[in-house]
Write an enzyme that holds these catalytic residues in place. Structure first.
Site, mmCIF file in Angstrom:
data_model
loop_
_atom_site.group_PDB
_atom_site.id
_atom_site.type_symbol
_atom_site.label_atom_id
_atom_site.label_comp_id
_atom_site.label_asym_id
_atom_site.label_seq_id
_atom_site.Cartn_x
_atom_site.Cartn_y
_atom_site.Cartn_z
ATOM 1 N N GLY A 1 0.815 -1.215 0.000
ATOM 2 C CA GLY A 1 0.000 0.000 0.000
ATOM 3 C C GLY A 1 0.848 1.264 0.000
ATOM 4 N NE ARG B 1 -2.102 -4.492 -0.992
ATOM 5 C CZ ARG B 1 -1.565 -3.964 0.107
ATOM 6 N NH1 ARG B 1 -0.524 -4.529 0.675
ATOM 7 N NH2 ARG B 1 -2.058 -2.865 0.637
ATOM 8 C CG ASP C 1 4.096 -7.062 8.375
ATOM 9 O OD1 ASP C 1 3.566 -6.490 7.407
ATOM 10 O OD2 ASP C 1 3.443 -7.729 9.190
ATOM 11 C CG ASP C 2 3.007 -9.854 4.760
ATOM 12 O OD1 ASP C 2 3.402 -10.641 5.638
ATOM 13 O OD2 ASP C 2 1.815 -9.558 4.586
ATOM 14 C CE LYS D 1 4.423 -0.066 2.554
ATOM 15 N NZ LYS D 1 3.496 -0.837 1.710
ATOM 16 C CB THR D 2 3.006 0.004 6.597
ATOM 17 O OG1 THR D 2 1.582 -0.106 6.669
ATOM 18 C CG2 THR D 2 3.594 -0.317 7.954
ATOM 19 C CB ILE D 3 -0.457 4.490 6.450
ATOM 20 C CG1 ILE D 3 -1.441 3.397 6.015
ATOM 21 C CG2 ILE D 3 0.006 5.335 5.271
ATOM 22 C CD1 ILE D 3 -2.817 3.912 5.668
ATOM 23 C CG ASP D 4 -1.643 -0.557 8.134
ATOM 24 O OD1 ASP D 4 -2.184 0.434 7.606
ATOM 25 O OD2 ASP D 4 -1.879 -1.727 7.774
ATOM 26 C CE LYS E 1 -28.486 17.740 10.822
ATOM 27 N NZ LYS E 1 -29.397 18.247 9.837
ATOM 28 C CG MET F 1 -7.172 2.103 5.424
ATOM 29 S SD MET F 1 -6.030 2.395 4.100
ATOM 30 C CE MET F 1 -7.039 1.826 2.750
ATOM 31 N N GLY F 2 -5.849 0.534 8.634
ATOM 32 C CA GLY F 2 -4.927 -0.153 9.530
ATOM 33 C C GLY F 2 -5.407 -1.584 9.533
ATOM 34 C CE1 TYR G 1 -7.041 2.281 -0.904
ATOM 35 C CE2 TYR G 1 -9.254 2.315 0.008
ATOM 36 C CZ TYR G 1 -8.160 1.607 -0.449
ATOM 37 O OH TYR G 1 -8.171 0.248 -0.449
ATOM 38 C CD GLU G 2 -10.651 9.193 2.580
ATOM 39 O OE1 GLU G 2 -9.944 8.222 2.901
ATOM 40 O OE2 GLU G 2 -11.868 9.104 2.377
HETATM 41 P P1 FBP Z 1 0.609 -2.041 3.617
HETATM 42 O O1 FBP Z 1 0.569 -2.957 4.793
HETATM 43 O O2 FBP Z 1 1.027 -2.697 2.361
HETATM 44 O O3 FBP Z 1 1.407 -0.815 3.904
HETATM 45 O O4 FBP Z 1 -0.882 -1.529 3.329
HETATM 46 C C1 FBP Z 1 -1.605 -0.883 4.291
HETATM 47 C C2 FBP Z 1 -3.034 -0.605 3.892
HETATM 48 O O5 FBP Z 1 -3.215 0.769 3.641
HETATM 49 C C3 FBP Z 1 -3.988 -1.100 4.966
HETATM 50 O O6 FBP Z 1 -4.192 -0.112 5.938
HETATM 51 C C4 FBP Z 1 -5.218 -1.456 4.175
HETATM 52 O O7 FBP Z 1 -5.967 -2.460 4.795
HETATM 53 C C5 FBP Z 1 -4.642 -1.976 2.894
HETATM 54 O O8 FBP Z 1 -3.416 -1.318 2.712
HETATM 55 C C6 FBP Z 1 -5.542 -1.752 1.712
HETATM 56 O O9 FBP Z 1 -4.864 -2.163 0.579
HETATM 57 P P2 FBP Z 1 -5.472 -2.155 -0.876
HETATM 58 O O10 FBP Z 1 -5.730 -0.726 -1.236
HETATM 59 O O11 FBP Z 1 -4.416 -2.796 -1.702
HETATM 60 O O12 FBP Z 1 -6.736 -2.937 -0.795
#
Ligand code: FBP
Length: 550
Positions: free
Chosen positions: A80, A144, A174-175, A201-204, A241, A249-250, A424-425
């Site tokens: 991602g 991926r 990690d993968d 790398k990863t926003i998670d 209201k 995400m995560g 995605y934002e």
């Molecule tokens: P990575 O672990 O590859 O960094 O991806 C993180 C992530 O943004 C997750 O938060 C989310 O579940 C996933 O990618 C969504 O991936 P895709 O857009 O490929 O469905």
């Protein structure tokens, strides 16, 4: 000429900060800091990685200018998108050019698949300059494809050799870094003469450990989501209201939800790891949310904010068991499932393939959710949690619960909800100063690991709450982060994912304040990322990083 925004024009001038070790006139030498062991399952990991197990930690020391032979290097973006990817590549490029201006950098296109399919482009200075400090991974794209088979490694090697590439940098989670470790080991074993270096790398935010303080992208993504949550919270407070159910995400860990919760102080922040530890059912979660809504209603507050981590569903023990059974069904009986086009028939076939308990839970779920749970898995076998609408499921179930409470005279409010999903934002936002600097430093560090002849390492930059000049650059053996986990019915070496530590300071902070935040209205409005202005605003660190370093 392509039109770029005024902000992008200004941002292109930003010079990312580097650790002091890389700003001197000379070169750097690698210093070995003692042998390492894997985080667990040492015997098995040692046997599987006979060439790269136990490598020492690396730090750098300044040295006289050393002249090195020119080298060609390849780079891959994997998984991602995360803000800062372009800066890792520009840091790597600048670092390589500083080692020897003749060095060349090739980017493999569309993720790891590009290496196997020999899709690449040379990254020139002109090209790199248009991507500095920008969000996105579009300079070479990402993907991926899982690099795990020897045929892929051999095909990749053939393509690397054809381009004269002696080192490969894999920027991933990690993968992907697990696979980088396996590739490094394989190339060492066959004496391929190709170094492999990973970048976190990863926003998670779940690729972290003792030596990797955070992955790049987490800082920017959580700042973007927190801005949006703050805006919604202010709208909720103004209109009074709506209850807003916001999924964040995560995929697995709840670091993003926790960070955004600490930044914005919403009424409820669910943390999947706590749900699992307490063995909570879906019903328990619904009761908890409905309870808070009822309490606020007693005070005349018919509005609020609920943050839901994307991976929640997989941490609810009963749902986890159901997903486990569904994974088996999808892996082994997909042709039977594919033979059904009618969704009702498909759902009833699925439930007949499950154990009694899992089948009963499956049929009790709203149809949309039941359908989303049997969608294709990603190439790593993960449920695509971003496509499961947990926020809508909770709204529906909480609505039902409140109706029941109303009938018993235990709730007198009105419940009107809005759902949101933020992911995605934030993944391709222009990197914050922190991510721009950190990602650039990671790329630069990768070039230093290549220059000092290392393989099987992850680029590491530490001491991140200090000013960038005091950051500590080095290398962490990929095998050091590994343990053995069961994947698709087999024991595999993998880099251990960091989940939210329920004894850690960030979670403790949430726990300390959440009862007050639930019933009172204590929203904080972080506003947009600032790229210019006072440094304490532009360079602020995430709450998580700050608390973890206290
Ligand atoms: P990575 O672990 O590859 O960094 O991806 C993180 C992530 O943004 C997750 O938060 C989310 O579940 C996933 O990618 C969504 O991936 P895709 O857009 O490929 O469905």
């Amino acid at each position: 000429m392509e039109k770029i925004s005024l902000l992008q024009q200004e941002r292109a001038k930003y010079r990312p900060k580097l650790p002091a070790i890389f700003t001197g006139e000379g070169s750097v030498l690698a210093v070995e800091r003692g042998k390492t062991e894997s985080v667990d399952d040492q015997e098995t990991v040692r046997t599987l990685f006979s060439k790269t197990y136990g490598l020492p930690l690396i730090s750098f020391e300044p040295s006289e200018k050393i002249s090195l032979e020119p080298v060609n290097v390849g780079v891959i973006l994997s998984g991602g998108q995360a803000p800062g990817g372009h800066n890792v590549i520009s840091g790597l490029f600048d670092g390589l050019k500083a080692l020897n201006p003749e060095n060349r950098l090739y980017g493999f296109l569309g993720g790891p698949g590009g290496l196997v399919e020999n899709k690449y482009r040379e990254l020139t200075a002109d090209m790199i300059n248009t991507y500095r400090n920008t969000g996105g991974f579009d300079i070479i794209g990402s993907g991926r494809t899982k690099l795990e088979k020897e045929e892929q490694f051999d095909k990749g090697l053939e393509n690397l050799k054809a381009l004269g590439i002696k080192a490969l940098v894999i920027i991933g989670g990690d993968d992907s870094n697990t696979n980088a470790g396996i590739l490094a080991e394989y190339y060492q074993k066959i004496d391929a003469g190709v170094q492999v270096i990973g970048c976190p790398k990863t926003i998670d935010g779940d690729l972290k450990n003792e030596m990797i303080e955070v992955s790049f992208g987490f800082d920017t993504a959580t700042k973007v989501y927190s801005e949006l949550i703050g805006n919604i919270a202010r709208d909720a407070l103004s209109a009074k209201k709506y209850w807003h159910f916001i999924k964040l995400m995560g995929r697995s860990a709840s670091h993003i939800a926790l960070e955004c919760g600490l930044k914005t102080q919403p009424n409820i922040t669910l943390i999947s790891e706590e749900v699992e530890a307490k063995g909570m059912t879906l019903g328990d979660i619904v009761d908890e949310i409905a309870g808070t809504i009822a309490k606020r209603a007693e005070k005349g507050k018919h509005f609020g904010i609920v943050l839901i981590p994307e991976g929640l569903i997989e941490f609810i023990p009963e749902m986890k068991a159901l997903i486990g059974e569904l994974n088996d069904v999808i892996a082994h009986r997909s042709s039977e499932l594919d033979s059904k086009d009618n969704p009702d028939e498909k759902r009833s076939l699925v439930s007949s393939m499950l154990s009694e308990k899992a089948g009963a839970l499956y049929v009790s779920l709203p149809e949309d959710i039941a359908d989303q749970l049997i969608m294709d898995r990603d190439p790593h076998g993960n449920v695509q949690v971003s496509r499961i609408e947990t926020e809508k499921l909770l709204i529906e179930m909480v609505g039902e619960k409140l109706k029941a409470l109303k009938e018993k005279g235990m709730y007198t409010g009105k419940f009107s909800a809005q759902n949101h999903f933020f992911g995605y934002e934030g993944r391709c936002a222009a990197p914050s100063n922190f991510d721009a600097d950190y990602a650039y430093a990671l790329g630069y560090t990768a070039s230093a690991l290549i220059g000092t002849g290392k393989t099987g390492y992850m680029s590491s930059v530490r001491n991140l709450t200090a000013p960038a000049s005091k950051w500590i650059a080095g290398g962490v053996p990929l095998t050091m982060m590994m343990n053995i986990e069961r994947r698709h019915g087999e024991d595999k070496p993998v880099i251990r994912k960091a989940l939210v530590d329920l004894k850690g300071k960030p979670f403790e902070m949430l726990k300390k304040h959440r009862d007050q935040w639930a019933v009172e209205t204590c929203y904080v409005y972080p506003g947009p990322i600032q790229y210019f202005g006072p440094e304490d605003v532009t360079d602020q660190r995430s709450e998580t990083l700050t608390l973890e370093h206290e």
